[in-house]
Design an enzyme around this catalytic site. Structure first.
Site, PDB file in Angstrom:
ATOM      1  N   ALA A 152      -8.619  -5.665  -2.911  1.00  0.00           N
ATOM      2  CA  ALA A 152      -7.686  -5.629  -4.048  1.00  0.00           C
ATOM      3  C   ALA A 152      -7.245  -4.215  -4.394  1.00  0.00           C
ATOM      4  O   ALA A 152      -7.160  -3.836  -5.559  1.00  0.00           O
ATOM      5  CB  ALA A 152      -8.307  -6.301  -5.276  1.00  0.00           C
ATOM      6  N   SER A 153      -6.990  -3.418  -3.367  1.00  0.00           N
ATOM      7  CA  SER A 153      -6.593  -2.032  -3.604  1.00  0.00           C
ATOM      8  C   SER A 153      -5.222  -1.747  -3.006  1.00  0.00           C
ATOM      9  O   SER A 153      -4.827  -0.599  -2.881  1.00  0.00           O
ATOM     10  CB  SER A 153      -7.635  -1.113  -2.975  1.00  0.00           C
ATOM     11  OG  SER A 153      -7.755  -1.423  -1.597  1.00  0.00           O
ATOM     12  N   GLY A 154      -4.510  -2.798  -2.630  1.00  0.00           N
ATOM     13  CA  GLY A 154      -3.184  -2.613  -2.061  1.00  0.00           C
ATOM     14  C   GLY A 154      -3.217  -2.184  -0.603  1.00  0.00           C
ATOM     15  O   GLY A 154      -2.218  -1.736  -0.054  1.00  0.00           O
TER      16      GLY A 154
ATOM     17  N   GLY B  95      -4.158  -4.182   1.968  1.00  0.00           N
ATOM     18  CA  GLY B  95      -3.984  -5.294   2.904  1.00  0.00           C
ATOM     19  C   GLY B  95      -5.272  -5.943   3.370  1.00  0.00           C
ATOM     20  O   GLY B  95      -5.333  -6.508   4.469  1.00  0.00           O
TER      21      GLY B  95
ATOM     22  N   ASP C  54       2.211  -7.961   5.253  1.00  0.00           N
ATOM     23  CA  ASP C  54       0.806  -7.618   5.513  1.00  0.00           C
ATOM     24  C   ASP C  54       0.260  -8.340   6.745  1.00  0.00           C
ATOM     25  O   ASP C  54      -0.318  -7.686   7.628  1.00  0.00           O
ATOM     26  CB  ASP C  54      -0.059  -7.912   4.277  1.00  0.00           C
ATOM     27  CG  ASP C  54       0.134  -6.881   3.170  1.00  0.00           C
ATOM     28  OD1 ASP C  54       1.112  -6.108   3.235  1.00  0.00           O
ATOM     29  OD2 ASP C  54      -0.690  -6.851   2.248  1.00  0.00           O
TER      30      ASP C  54
END
Lengths: 290, 290
Positions: A88-90, A92, A137
């Site tokens: 959940a940190s962008g 992917g 992604d």
């Protein structure tokens, strides 16, 4: 069999890409690993939990198994997940776990999936879980490399390192997309012209023109202008700038991660100060491990 | 006779206006006062110095007298200057002193100059001293009011107050214009598209659409993107934001002044904290003081 797939960073173009502009995204050398072992039952083991098929706790893995079974029915499988990609940190991580699991299943059960088929399954899983998604992604995680989006034209970024710093704030993509939509309703053309700036930045990066660091700094100003930066991110970006690193939000913003470029020395110093990770563009997509 | 002329602030569009885009500028209720008294010699008294005609120490006043003498020859004059407008802060003090002196000379020597003639003389003085200049400052100082530049269409900003905070750093217009030109050479289209954003902001403000505060915040991001903000200005803008005030550079940047809008209460609090001045749009241009 064990397989892996890379995470990604958006270098340029987040949010603008939602409105038809270009973005540049690259796979990074942080991978998610998935091991698949034939079994008579379903078992998913990850740092989060150990479960059977579980669409709540392991949505991506469970839907990946479900979608794989439409191609090749199986009686059970033991999946073990290990990931280098912060969740959940962008970066992917969801797509990477999906692609890694599909690749491991493909290898373990000799399904003979092509990359294109692998990607299509991963794309379906993204929609199964999120209800929407651009497919970027899963695409990048499957194929590796750097790409101009939405055309999916490959580009060669050459060699460079990026610093990833987590803001410690949660980035909720849907909220940020809605926030930008509200600003666009209010300011109309102004926001459209900001998207045009971002579009031009992505195209310039794709063409190999202009320093990446300069383009990043300008892109960050645009992201701030559309309201997706935060006080904390502004601080991080400014402190990194003081260390000689140009940085910007990567992903939806409102928190999440910042990506920065600069000299190796500067990156290493900043990585220590901010508990950051140094990553590189990754050419290889999904692969079977040894 | 005593006359006065107002200073100005650029609300939107600095730098972009150099590249053919729109700007919005308004006269403010800070004035420069000039008294002209017939005399057999030339004497200029100001807070800077007391001199005769002196093109080094009092360039604007001296050239104003010289240009006036082309219209109406005189043997001498005593000029006394008092100004409410901080010098070299991007608030148009040079144009205001020029226009005020010309207006005082006009009144003292009954030259019967029209506003248009007054402006034309002030415009020449700007070029005499600076070698270049858009004429905007002399125009606004002569006529008062708020204007869309370059068309010089009047607009009614209604009533509102602005906070002016000096960054304590010197703003050198020529250096900042050159810096932006270099960035434009480097990033081409990216900078052109940023100018387009700023253009749209100015047109939106002219049309009375969009909150001024929101437009200011976005304009500031654009100014930061083109490299004319500073660490100190970023800090001031951020701290003002924390007080509920949207702020941006006014003028060339690299220092100079910041203009902000917000509630009266917020402005007053911030004015104390930052030793700022609260000003209002001013309708009246050059005028004779009783």
């Amino acid at each position: 069999m064990k397989a892996s797939a890379p995470g990604k960073v958006i270098l340029f173009g987040e949010h603008a890409v939602v409105y038809g502009r270009h973005a540049v995204v690259t796979a990074i050398n942080l991978r998610c690993y998935a091991e698949a072992l034939k079994s008579s039952t379903f078992r998913i083991e990850s740092p989060i939990a150990t479960t059977s098929l579980d669409f709540e706790k392991h949505p991506y893995v469970s839907y990946a198994i479900k979608r794989f079974m439409e191609v090749k029915p199986i009686d059970g499988v033991k999946i073990k997940i290990e990931s280098e990609i912060p969740i959940a940190s962008g970066l992917g991580s969801s797509a990477a776990v999906t692609v890694a699991v599909l690749k491991a299943l493909d290898a373990e059960f000799d399904a003979g999936l092509s990359d294109e088929e692998l990607f299509e399954l991963a794309r379906k899983v993204e929609l199964d879980v999120q209800g929407r998604g651009s497919g970027t992604d899963p695409f990048v995680s499957t194929y590796g490399g750097a790409w101009l989006i939405p055309e999916r034209k490959p580009l060669d970024l050459g060699e460079f390192r990026m610093l990833i710093v987590n803001s410690g704030e949660e980035s909720i993509t849907s909220e940020m997309v809605a926030k930008v939509a509200r600003l666009r309703d209010e300011l109309g053309d102004v926001v459209e012209r900001i998207f045009d700036v971002i579009d031009t930045i992505s195209l310039k990066a794709f063409a190999g023109e202009g320093e990446i660091s300069r383009l990043m700094a300008v892109n960050q100003c645009m992201l701030k202008a559309i309201g997706v930066s935060t006080k904390r991110i502004d601080e991080i970006v400014e402190e990194l700038e003081g260390l000689g690193i140009a940085a910007k939000i990567t992903g939806a913003g409102g928190g999440g991660s910042v990506v920065g470029v600069g000299s190796d020395e500067a990156l290493q110093r900043a990585a220590k100060l901010f508990s950051g990770i140094i990553v590189e563009p990754e050419r290889e997509g999904a692969r079977v491990e040894d």
